[in-house]
Write a protein that holds these residues in place. Sequence first.
Motif, PDB file in Angstrom:
ATOM      1  N   ILE A  42      -0.811  14.168 -17.321  1.00 61.29           N
ATOM      2  CA  ILE A  42       0.114  13.230 -16.687  1.00 61.29           C
ATOM      3  C   ILE A  42       1.195  14.034 -15.983  1.00 61.29           C
ATOM      4  N   SER A  43       1.371  13.764 -14.725  1.00 63.49           N
ATOM      5  CA  SER A  43       2.434  14.415 -13.970  1.00 63.49           C
ATOM      6  C   SER A  43       2.906  13.444 -12.905  1.00 63.49           C
ATOM      7  N   PRO A  44       4.153  13.585 -12.467  1.00 66.28           N
ATOM      8  CA  PRO A  44       4.666  12.663 -11.451  1.00 66.28           C
ATOM      9  C   PRO A  44       3.765  12.586 -10.230  1.00 66.28           C
ATOM     10  N   SER A  45       3.479  11.365  -9.809  1.00 72.58           N
ATOM     11  CA  SER A  45       2.706  11.026  -8.603  1.00 72.58           C
ATOM     12  C   SER A  45       1.204  11.294  -8.702  1.00 72.58           C
ATOM     13  N   ASP A  48      -1.406   6.290 -10.626  1.00 74.35           N
ATOM     14  CA  ASP A  48      -0.683   5.062 -10.298  1.00 74.35           C
ATOM     15  C   ASP A  48      -0.573   4.121 -11.483  1.00 74.35           C
ATOM     16  N   ARG A  69       6.223   7.557 -21.015  1.00 70.79           N
ATOM     17  CA  ARG A  69       7.519   7.038 -20.557  1.00 70.79           C
ATOM     18  C   ARG A  69       8.555   8.152 -20.379  1.00 70.79           C
ATOM     19  N   ILE A  71       7.816  11.114 -19.302  1.00 70.28           N
ATOM     20  CA  ILE A  71       7.421  11.839 -18.095  1.00 70.28           C
ATOM     21  C   ILE A  71       7.589  10.981 -16.848  1.00 70.28           C
ATOM     22  N   GLN A  72       7.084   9.739 -16.924  1.00 72.74           N
ATOM     23  CA  GLN A  72       7.166   8.805 -15.795  1.00 72.74           C
ATOM     24  C   GLN A  72       7.592   7.429 -16.297  1.00 72.74           C
ATOM     25  N   ASP A  74       8.479   4.670 -15.004  1.00 71.35           N
ATOM     26  CA  ASP A  74       8.060   3.438 -14.333  1.00 71.35           C
ATOM     27  C   ASP A  74       6.555   3.323 -14.120  1.00 71.35           C
ATOM     28  N   LEU A  75       5.776   4.253 -14.666  1.00 73.90           N
ATOM     29  CA  LEU A  75       4.327   4.225 -14.459  1.00 73.90           C
ATOM     30  C   LEU A  75       3.724   3.023 -15.181  1.00 73.90           C
ATOM     31  N   GLU A 125       5.268  -2.017  -6.886  1.00 82.62           N
ATOM     32  CA  GLU A 125       6.041  -0.775  -6.959  1.00 82.62           C
ATOM     33  C   GLU A 125       6.086  -0.081  -5.601  1.00 82.62           C
TER      34      GLU A 125
END
Length: 200
Positions: A42-45, A48, A69, A71-72, A74-75, A125
């Motif tokens: 898991i990494s930003p971007s 989705d 949560r 890490i991201q 709003d994922l 989003e």
Amino acid sequence: MISVLYVDDEPVLLDIGKRFLEKSGKLKVDAFLSADIAVRVISPSRYDAVISDYQMPGMDGLDFLSAVREIQPDLPFIVFTGQGGEDIAIQALNRGADLYLQKGGNPKVQYEEIENFIINIVGRESRKDEILAEKKAAEQARSLLQTLYAYAPFGFAFVDRRYIYIHVNDALAGIGSHLRCDLLGRTMEEATPSLWNLIR
């Protein structure tokens, strides 16, 4: 294409879920048998949305949710499980899950529900990001215009459709030795007849 991370410790169910979710061609699913492994990718971007089973060896679905949560925040995260009842559902939602769904019944119907949910929430989003980007661009343009308006060495004004002054900079007011307040709310013809004759 929407990128989805899917975790379930049962290989058969994971394979079935991946096949159903990718059938329409709108989702691309990366499948993992362990949350301990999935949390490392898991990494930003990169993804989705996330779909996770609850009861798994090692890190369970709720701990995985908490790790995601961090890490991201709003994922979009879906807990999709055959185990657990109302108390697990409440915990999942309290920890930030976007959807809690109990396995069972017609898998085609359930995976269609999951697919539609992901498409809708990811689209929402995306639209939110677009709106924020547009708002930022508008604020930058407004700031630039205000700077130009205030410091331009030439007369600068806004008038409405009746040619009434609604904004006037100091340079324009100074042309006729006026104060800005002398012009605001008055028509160009009334307040600055020479300028009106020039441009009308």
